[in-house]
Design a protein around this motif. Structure first.
Motif, short mmCIF file in Angstrom:
data_model
loop_
_atom_site.label_atom_id
_atom_site.label_comp_id
_atom_site.label_asym_id
_atom_site.label_seq_id
_atom_site.Cartn_x
_atom_site.Cartn_y
_atom_site.Cartn_z
N ILE A 1 -25.67 -31.96 -0.72
CA ILE A 1 -24.63 -32.92 -0.35
C ILE A 1 -24.51 -34.00 -1.41
O ILE A 1 -23.40 -34.36 -1.84
CB ILE A 1 -24.94 -33.53 1.03
CG1 ILE A 1 -24.77 -32.48 2.13
CG2 ILE A 1 -24.04 -34.74 1.30
CD1 ILE A 1 -25.23 -32.93 3.49
N ALA A 2 -25.65 -34.53 -1.86
CA ALA A 2 -25.63 -35.58 -2.88
C ALA A 2 -24.99 -35.06 -4.17
O ALA A 2 -24.20 -35.77 -4.81
CB ALA A 2 -27.04 -36.08 -3.15
N GLU A 3 -25.33 -33.85 -4.56
CA GLU A 3 -24.76 -33.28 -5.78
C GLU A 3 -23.25 -33.11 -5.65
O GLU A 3 -22.50 -33.39 -6.60
CB GLU A 3 -25.42 -31.94 -6.09
CG GLU A 3 -24.93 -31.30 -7.37
CD GLU A 3 -25.65 -30.00 -7.70
OE1 GLU A 3 -25.31 -29.39 -8.73
OE2 GLU A 3 -26.54 -29.59 -6.93
N ALA A 4 -22.80 -32.64 -4.48
CA ALA A 4 -21.36 -32.47 -4.27
C ALA A 4 -20.64 -33.81 -4.32
O ALA A 4 -19.54 -33.93 -4.89
CB ALA A 4 -21.11 -31.77 -2.94
N MET A 5 -21.24 -34.84 -3.72
CA MET A 5 -20.63 -36.17 -3.75
C MET A 5 -20.52 -36.69 -5.18
O MET A 5 -19.47 -37.20 -5.61
CB MET A 5 -21.45 -37.15 -2.90
CG MET A 5 -21.31 -36.95 -1.40
SD MET A 5 -22.31 -38.18 -0.50
CE MET A 5 -21.80 -37.83 1.18
N ASN A 6 -21.60 -36.58 -5.94
CA ASN A 6 -21.60 -37.08 -7.31
C ASN A 6 -20.65 -36.29 -8.19
O ASN A 6 -19.94 -36.86 -9.04
CB ASN A 6 -23.02 -37.03 -7.87
CG ASN A 6 -23.85 -38.24 -7.46
OD1 ASN A 6 -23.38 -39.37 -7.51
ND2 ASN A 6 -25.06 -38.00 -7.03
N SER A 7 -20.60 -34.98 -8.00
CA SER A 7 -19.69 -34.15 -8.80
C SER A 7 -18.25 -34.51 -8.51
O SER A 7 -17.39 -34.52 -9.42
CB SER A 7 -19.94 -32.67 -8.51
OG SER A 7 -21.23 -32.28 -8.93
N CYS A 8 -17.96 -34.82 -7.26
CA CYS A 8 -16.59 -35.20 -6.88
C CYS A 8 -16.20 -36.51 -7.55
O CYS A 8 -15.08 -36.64 -8.07
CB CYS A 8 -16.49 -35.31 -5.36
SG CYS A 8 -14.82 -35.61 -4.76
N ILE A 9 -17.10 -37.48 -7.54
CA ILE A 9 -16.81 -38.74 -8.21
C ILE A 9 -16.54 -38.50 -9.69
O ILE A 9 -15.55 -38.97 -10.26
CB ILE A 9 -17.98 -39.74 -8.05
CG1 ILE A 9 -18.08 -40.23 -6.61
CG2 ILE A 9 -17.80 -40.93 -9.00
CD1 ILE A 9 -19.27 -41.14 -6.36
N ASP A 10 -17.44 -37.74 -10.34
CA ASP A 10 -17.32 -37.53 -11.78
C ASP A 10 -16.03 -36.81 -12.15
O ASP A 10 -15.35 -37.17 -13.12
CB ASP A 10 -18.52 -36.73 -12.29
CG ASP A 10 -19.82 -37.52 -12.21
OD1 ASP A 10 -19.75 -38.77 -12.18
OD2 ASP A 10 -20.90 -36.91 -12.17
N ARG A 11 -15.66 -35.79 -11.37
CA ARG A 11 -14.43 -35.06 -11.67
C ARG A 11 -13.21 -35.96 -11.45
O ARG A 11 -12.26 -35.95 -12.23
CB ARG A 11 -14.33 -33.81 -10.80
CG ARG A 11 -13.19 -32.87 -11.21
CD ARG A 11 -13.22 -31.58 -10.41
NE ARG A 11 -12.32 -30.58 -11.00
CZ ARG A 11 -11.02 -30.50 -10.73
NH1 ARG A 11 -10.46 -31.36 -9.90
NH2 ARG A 11 -10.28 -29.56 -11.31
N GLY A 12 -13.24 -36.75 -10.37
CA GLY A 12 -12.13 -37.64 -10.09
C GLY A 12 -11.94 -38.70 -11.15
O GLY A 12 -10.82 -39.13 -11.43
N LEU A 13 -13.04 -39.14 -11.79
CA LEU A 13 -12.95 -40.14 -12.84
C LEU A 13 -12.38 -39.57 -14.14
O LEU A 13 -11.94 -40.33 -15.00
CB LEU A 13 -14.33 -40.74 -13.11
CG LEU A 13 -14.92 -41.63 -12.02
CD1 LEU A 13 -16.34 -42.05 -12.40
CD2 LEU A 13 -14.06 -42.85 -11.76
N ARG A 14 -12.38 -38.24 -14.27
CA ARG A 14 -11.88 -37.61 -15.49
C ARG A 14 -10.42 -37.18 -15.38
O ARG A 14 -9.72 -37.09 -16.39
CB ARG A 14 -12.72 -36.36 -15.83
CG ARG A 14 -14.17 -36.64 -16.18
CD ARG A 14 -14.80 -35.40 -16.80
NE ARG A 14 -14.69 -34.23 -15.92
CZ ARG A 14 -15.63 -33.86 -15.06
NH1 ARG A 14 -16.74 -34.58 -14.94
NH2 ARG A 14 -15.47 -32.78 -14.31
N GLN A 15 -9.98 -36.86 -14.17
CA GLN A 15 -8.67 -36.24 -14.01
C GLN A 15 -7.54 -37.26 -14.15
O GLN A 15 -7.64 -38.40 -13.70
CB GLN A 15 -8.57 -35.56 -12.65
CG GLN A 15 -9.62 -34.47 -12.42
CD GLN A 15 -9.52 -33.37 -13.45
OE1 GLN A 15 -8.46 -32.80 -13.67
NE2 GLN A 15 -10.65 -33.06 -14.10
#
Length: 327
Positions: free
Chosen positions: A219-233
């Protein structure tokens, strides 16, 4: 169901946007229908599947990608398993060729515009988020019909479960039961435990401690990955309203502030806003998010956890959620 028997993995589900009720729920329902066909030995006989969307699912379904979510579920995918890019490719192929691999293995003709019916003026009595799926053979004979309700937060119940709630779930006896916040505080105080320790003991009535820890890390990995992807798009969000993504520009501005200002007491709050916005934009774009406890609120928990990790926990990119919730 008491609060103590709702697992953290029920509240925090890895899935896709933009809606837990209108996207994840219908996808899960369609998956269950396809799996039921396979489990009953009917899959090979199916020549046609049609879907009726009722009430709120019909009225807001276009904006919430309910039709493509149902299609993805029929293809044998659950929300937690979906890669958004792969799902987009699947939908493109279905639209182009008019065929789908039902339950991932049995090919039938399927056209989204023809086989998904929008019942805008019809509602079913149990819940406004309802859908009924029909499977027929080559002669038009009905093989299976099932109605499901997407009741919120990604939870789905069948018509049978709705009529007999006791059959929907089997409550697990937990060592430290409670039914509201006041009881939770009493249980924690009387046992000399933190809230996190109470919850861990209850979680371990369902699965092992190692399974709980591994699940929390996912869950933590999915949350962090979502933040990181959203900051790039960058670009414009889908939906036809021409809403531009803002998180990437906000990230760049905050990074510049960090480089040029030695002391900025408010930048932590601005980062929280940027992280939450990044998740919300990913959710709006149909990206992978964690329902916490709904998709509409999916940005809050990841943003707060990253704040704690960066500013309170002594590490910048640490991923282990256990340190964040003090288990």
């Amino acid at each position: 169901m008491s609060a103590a028997t709702i697992s953290v993995f029920d509240m925090f589900k890895i899935g896709i946007g933009p809606s837990s009720s209108h996207t994840m729920g219908p996808m899960t329902a369609a998956y269950r229908f396809a799996k039921s066909l396979a489990d009953q030995g009917l899959l090979a006989r199916v020549a046609q599947v049609t879907v009726a969307l009722y009430g709120s699912l019909a009225l807001t379904g276009k904006g919430h990608a309910t039709d493509t979510a149902v299609t993805t579920g029929l293809a044998g995918w659950l929300p937690a398993q979906v890669d958004p890019d792969a799902a987009a490719k699947l939908i493109e192929e279905v639209r182009q060729h008019g065929k789908i691999l039902l339950a991932g293995s049995h090919q039938i003709d399927f056209r989204i515009e023809r086989d998904i019916h929008w019942k805008y003026k019809e509602s079913l009595p149990y819940h406004p988020n309802a859908l009924t799926l029909f499977a027929r053979d080559a002669n038009g004979e009905l093989l299976l019909e099932a109605t499901f309700y997407s009741v919120g937060g990604g939870f789905v119940v069948s018509d049978e479960e709705a009529k007999s709630p006791a059959t929907a779930t089997t409550a697990t006896a937990v060592p430290l039961p409670f039914s509201d916040g006041a009881e939770l505080l009493e249980v924690a105080e009387s046992n000399g435990l933190t809230i996190a320790e109470v919850m861990m003991r209850n979680e371990c009535a369902i699965r092992t401690r190692e399974e709980v820890l591994a699940g929390l890390d996912r869950i933590a990995e999915a949350m962090n990955s979502c933040i990181d992807r959203g900051l790039r798009q960058e670009g414009v969000l889908p939906g036809g309203l021409n809403v531009k993504r803002r998180a990437a520009k906000l990230r760049a501005a905050l990074e510049k502030r960090e480089q040029t200002q030695s002391v900025d007491a408010l930048i932590a709050m601005d980062w929280i806003n940027a992280w939450a916005l990044a998740v919300n934009e990913e959710n709006a774009a149909g990206g992978k998010v964690v329902t916490a406890p709904t998709n509409g609120a999916a940005g809050v928990v990841p943003a707060v956890l990253r704040y704690y990790d960066r500013y309170c926990n002594g590490t910048r990119e640490g991923r282990h959620i256990l340190s964040l919730i003090h288990i």
